[in-house]
Write a protein that holds these residues in place. Structure first.
Motif, PDB file in Angstrom:
ATOM      1  N   PHE A 145       0.848  -1.187   0.000  1.00 33.56           N
ATOM      2  CA  PHE A 145       0.000   0.000   0.000  1.00 33.56           C
ATOM      3  C   PHE A 145       0.892   1.248   0.000  1.00 33.56           C
ATOM      4  O   PHE A 145       1.838   1.301  -0.761  1.00 33.56           O
ATOM      5  CB  PHE A 145      -1.001  -0.063   1.156  1.00 33.56           C
ATOM      6  N   GLY A 146       0.611   2.223   0.810  1.00 31.11           N
ATOM      7  CA  GLY A 146       1.433   3.426   0.782  1.00 31.11           C
ATOM      8  C   GLY A 146       2.752   3.280   1.499  1.00 31.11           C
ATOM      9  O   GLY A 146       3.638   4.129   1.373  1.00 31.11           O
ATOM     10  N   GLY A 147       2.883   2.225   2.286  1.00 33.76           N
ATOM     11  CA  GLY A 147       4.127   1.997   3.018  1.00 33.76           C
ATOM     12  C   GLY A 147       4.291   2.867   4.242  1.00 33.76           C
ATOM     13  O   GLY A 147       5.356   2.873   4.864  1.00 33.76           O
ATOM     14  N   THR A 148       3.236   3.609   4.610  1.00 33.96           N
ATOM     15  CA  THR A 148       3.347   4.541   5.734  1.00 33.96           C
ATOM     16  C   THR A 148       2.557   4.098   6.961  1.00 33.96           C
ATOM     17  O   THR A 148       2.667   4.720   8.015  1.00 33.96           O
ATOM     18  CB  THR A 148       2.847   5.934   5.327  1.00 33.96           C
ATOM     19  N   ARG A 149       1.759   3.061   6.833  1.00 34.78           N
ATOM     20  CA  ARG A 149       0.953   2.581   7.964  1.00 34.78           C
ATOM     21  C   ARG A 149       1.790   1.661   8.851  1.00 34.78           C
ATOM     22  O   ARG A 149       2.775   1.062   8.401  1.00 34.78           O
ATOM     23  CB  ARG A 149      -0.277   1.844   7.451  1.00 34.78           C
ATOM     24  N   PRO A 150       1.400   1.509  10.105  1.00 33.51           N
ATOM     25  CA  PRO A 150       2.225   0.704  11.012  1.00 33.51           C
ATOM     26  C   PRO A 150       2.243  -0.787  10.690  1.00 33.51           C
ATOM     27  O   PRO A 150       3.195  -1.490  11.036  1.00 33.51           O
ATOM     28  CB  PRO A 150       1.602   0.960  12.392  1.00 33.51           C
ATOM     29  N   THR A 151       1.186  -1.306  10.032  1.00 32.33           N
ATOM     30  CA  THR A 151       1.113  -2.721   9.683  1.00 32.33           C
ATOM     31  C   THR A 151       0.532  -2.864   8.282  1.00 32.33           C
ATOM     32  O   THR A 151      -0.101  -1.942   7.751  1.00 32.33           O
ATOM     33  CB  THR A 151       0.222  -3.501  10.668  1.00 32.33           C
ATOM     34  N   ILE A 152       0.709  -4.047   7.695  1.00 29.17           N
ATOM     35  CA  ILE A 152       0.106  -4.322   6.389  1.00 29.17           C
ATOM     36  C   ILE A 152      -1.412  -4.272   6.492  1.00 29.17           C
ATOM     37  O   ILE A 152      -2.106  -3.719   5.631  1.00 29.17           O
ATOM     38  CB  ILE A 152       0.569  -5.691   5.862  1.00 29.17           C
ATOM     39  N   ARG A 153      -1.950  -4.839   7.569  1.00 25.46           N
ATOM     40  CA  ARG A 153      -3.403  -4.827   7.776  1.00 25.46           C
ATOM     41  C   ARG A 153      -3.932  -3.390   7.834  1.00 25.46           C
ATOM     42  O   ARG A 153      -4.972  -3.076   7.251  1.00 25.46           O
ATOM     43  CB  ARG A 153      -3.728  -5.570   9.062  1.00 25.46           C
ATOM     44  N   ALA A 154      -3.207  -2.507   8.511  1.00 23.86           N
ATOM     45  CA  ALA A 154      -3.642  -1.113   8.597  1.00 23.86           C
ATOM     46  C   ALA A 154      -3.647  -0.453   7.229  1.00 23.86           C
ATOM     47  O   ALA A 154      -4.536   0.350   6.906  1.00 23.86           O
ATOM     48  CB  ALA A 154      -2.744  -0.344   9.558  1.00 23.86           C
ATOM     49  N   GLY A 155      -2.670  -0.771   6.385  1.00 29.15           N
ATOM     50  CA  GLY A 155      -2.647  -0.241   5.027  1.00 29.15           C
ATOM     51  C   GLY A 155      -3.835  -0.733   4.218  1.00 29.15           C
ATOM     52  O   GLY A 155      -4.456   0.040   3.469  1.00 29.15           O
ATOM     53  N   LEU A 156      -4.151  -2.012   4.356  1.00 29.32           N
ATOM     54  CA  LEU A 156      -5.313  -2.584   3.666  1.00 29.32           C
ATOM     55  C   LEU A 156      -6.599  -1.917   4.138  1.00 29.32           C
ATOM     56  O   LEU A 156      -7.459  -1.556   3.325  1.00 29.32           O
ATOM     57  CB  LEU A 156      -5.361  -4.090   3.928  1.00 29.32           C
ATOM     58  N   GLU A 157      -6.743  -1.743   5.444  1.00 26.80           N
ATOM     59  CA  GLU A 157      -7.963  -1.130   5.974  1.00 26.80           C
ATOM     60  C   GLU A 157      -8.124   0.309   5.491  1.00 26.80           C
ATOM     61  O   GLU A 157      -9.236   0.749   5.195  1.00 26.80           O
ATOM     62  CB  GLU A 157      -7.942  -1.187   7.502  1.00 26.80           C
ATOM     63  N   ALA A 158      -7.011   1.046   5.392  1.00 27.12           N
ATOM     64  CA  ALA A 158      -7.089   2.426   4.900  1.00 27.12           C
ATOM     65  C   ALA A 158      -7.522   2.457   3.439  1.00 27.12           C
ATOM     66  O   ALA A 158      -8.339   3.301   3.032  1.00 27.12           O
ATOM     67  CB  ALA A 158      -5.734   3.114   5.065  1.00 27.12           C
ATOM     68  N   PHE A 159      -6.999   1.548   2.630  1.00 26.69           N
ATOM     69  CA  PHE A 159      -7.390   1.477   1.225  1.00 26.69           C
ATOM     70  C   PHE A 159      -8.879   1.171   1.106  1.00 26.69           C
ATOM     71  O   PHE A 159      -9.608   1.809   0.330  1.00 26.69           O
ATOM     72  CB  PHE A 159      -6.569   0.404   0.511  1.00 26.69           C
ATOM     73  N   LEU A 160      -9.353   0.200   1.867  1.00 19.21           N
ATOM     74  CA  LEU A 160     -10.763  -0.179   1.786  1.00 19.21           C
ATOM     75  C   LEU A 160     -11.674   0.916   2.325  1.00 19.21           C
ATOM     76  O   LEU A 160     -12.733   1.204   1.747  1.00 19.21           O
ATOM     77  CB  LEU A 160     -10.984  -1.490   2.559  1.00 19.21           C
ATOM     78  N   ALA A 161     -11.261   1.532   3.425  1.00 18.67           N
ATOM     79  CA  ALA A 161     -12.097   2.583   4.013  1.00 18.67           C
ATOM     80  C   ALA A 161     -12.295   3.740   3.038  1.00 18.67           C
ATOM     81  O   ALA A 161     -13.373   4.347   2.995  1.00 18.67           O
ATOM     82  CB  ALA A 161     -11.465   3.080   5.308  1.00 18.67           C
ATOM     83  N   ALA A 162     -11.278   4.061   2.253  1.00 15.77           N
ATOM     84  CA  ALA A 162     -11.390   5.139   1.267  1.00 15.77           C
ATOM     85  C   ALA A 162     -12.396   4.795   0.176  1.00 15.77           C
ATOM     86  O   ALA A 162     -12.819   5.675  -0.577  1.00 15.77           O
ATOM     87  CB  ALA A 162     -10.022   5.431   0.655  1.00 15.77           C
ATOM     88  N   ARG A 163     -12.793   3.521   0.095  1.00 18.37           N
ATOM     89  CA  ARG A 163     -13.763   3.069  -0.907  1.00 18.37           C
ATOM     90  C   ARG A 163     -15.050   2.589  -0.257  1.00 18.37           C
ATOM     91  O   ARG A 163     -15.834   1.871  -0.875  1.00 18.37           O
ATOM     92  CB  ARG A 163     -13.121   1.959  -1.756  1.00 18.37           C
ATOM     93  N   GLY A 164     -15.243   2.961   0.999  1.00 16.39           N
ATOM     94  CA  GLY A 164     -16.499   2.655   1.673  1.00 16.39           C
ATOM     95  C   GLY A 164     -16.642   1.223   2.134  1.00 16.39           C
ATOM     96  O   GLY A 164     -17.771   0.764   2.376  1.00 16.39           O
ATOM     97  N   VAL A 165     -15.533   0.506   2.267  1.00 16.78           N
ATOM     98  CA  VAL A 165     -15.578  -0.886   2.698  1.00 16.78           C
ATOM     99  C   VAL A 165     -14.990  -0.985   4.099  1.00 16.78           C
ATOM    100  O   VAL A 165     -13.869  -0.541   4.336  1.00 16.78           O
ATOM    101  CB  VAL A 165     -14.790  -1.803   1.734  1.00 16.78           C
ATOM    102  N   ASP A 166     -15.743  -1.582   5.021  1.00 15.46           N
ATOM    103  CA  ASP A 166     -15.306  -1.729   6.407  1.00 15.46           C
ATOM    104  C   ASP A 166     -15.045  -3.205   6.690  1.00 15.46           C
ATOM    105  O   ASP A 166     -15.965  -4.025   6.630  1.00 15.46           O
ATOM    106  CB  ASP A 166     -16.378  -1.197   7.345  1.00 15.46           C
ATOM    107  N   LEU A 167     -13.801  -3.542   6.986  1.00 14.11           N
ATOM    108  CA  LEU A 167     -13.481  -4.931   7.323  1.00 14.11           C
ATOM    109  C   LEU A 167     -14.151  -5.369   8.620  1.00 14.11           C
ATOM    110  O   LEU A 167     -14.453  -6.549   8.805  1.00 14.11           O
ATOM    111  CB  LEU A 167     -11.964  -5.101   7.447  1.00 14.11           C
TER     112      LEU A 167
END
Length: 243
Positions: free
Chosen positions: A57-79
């Motif tokens: 993802f952007g490489g700036t989040r503390p974990t890979i999961r956090a990067g995934l969640e940020a990508f999904l949240a920007a598209r209206g998807v909540d894990l």
């Protein structure tokens, strides 16, 4: 190691049919793991498999999961705490290159939610696609990212993405003007993620991710020498949620 992790001994194939036929095959190995609980190796073996947030993802989040969640949240998807399975190359001896990382995302009750396909090119750029596969594990998405220098950024990808079990079997078709000028397949056999299995894979495919990126460049040179025209690379704009 993580109890849920697995290794897949893979064969990657690329087949081009336009303007002339060209095929390549490459053997490697990949990991299937929970990005929340990546494999933890004995200290001496950790250089053979590291999973780091900066590589996704952007490489700036503390974990890979956090990067995934940020990508999904920007598209209206909540894990909403649902489980995720990631298929990826690990960082090996300090180097990593993931042409394609896949994330199978599920709801809390285990039902399928979506798949995220994260694509890297050899120019150090990355782009993510949000996919909603049907019951046959098929999904179609417009191409939005420059990958091969011999194809412009147009057309669509038609993918088949069943979540790996005993076998890994992923197919990606590029469709342009009612043709399929490019098809990639990723097929493999599951192995338990044991120290012995990792050492065997690393011995058969030393410095595996460097070999993948070097192989892509080598085949690109061969195609260029065959006279394939290079398409201009557009400026890559940052994706929302991938910063």
């Amino acid at each position: 190691m993580s109890a849920g992790a697995a290794l897949y001994l893979c064969t990657v194939t690329h087949v081009r049919t336009v303007p002339s036929r060209y095929a390549l095959r490459h053997r490697t190995y990949m990991w299937l793991t929970d990005p929340d609980a990546p494999p933890r190796l004995p200290r001496l073996l950790r250089p053979l498999a590291r999973f780091e947030a900066r590589d996704h993802f952007g490489g700036t989040r503390p974990t890979i999961r956090a990067g995934l969640e940020a990508f999904l949240a920007a598209r209206g998807v909540d894990l909403d705490g649902g489980p995720v399975t990631m298929l990826a190359h690990a960082r090996v001896l300090g180097h990593v290159f993931n042409p394609l990382t896949l994330y199978w995302c599920r709801r809390r009750d285990g039902s399928p939610l979506c798949v995220v396909a994260e694509v890297h090119n050899t120019y150090g750029e990355r782009h993510c696609y949000l996919l909603r596969p049907d019951d046959a594990h098929r999904a179609t998405v417009d191409k939005e990212f420059y990958v091969s220098p011999f194809f412009p950024v147009d057309g669509a990808y038609r993918m088949r993405l069943p979540e790996p079990d005993r076998r890994l079997d992923v197919t990606v078709h590029l469709e342009r003007s009612e043709q399929r000028p490019f098809t990639a397949t990723l097929r493999g056999e599951r192995r338990p993620a044991t120290v012995r299995a990792l050492l065997r894979a690393a011995l058969h495919h030393p410095w595996s991710t460097l070999a993948v990126s070097a192989g892509i460049r080598l085949h690109g040179i061969r195609l260029y020498l065959r006279g394939l025209p290079v398409q201009p690379r557009p400026r890559q704009l940052p994706q929302e949620g991938v910063k």
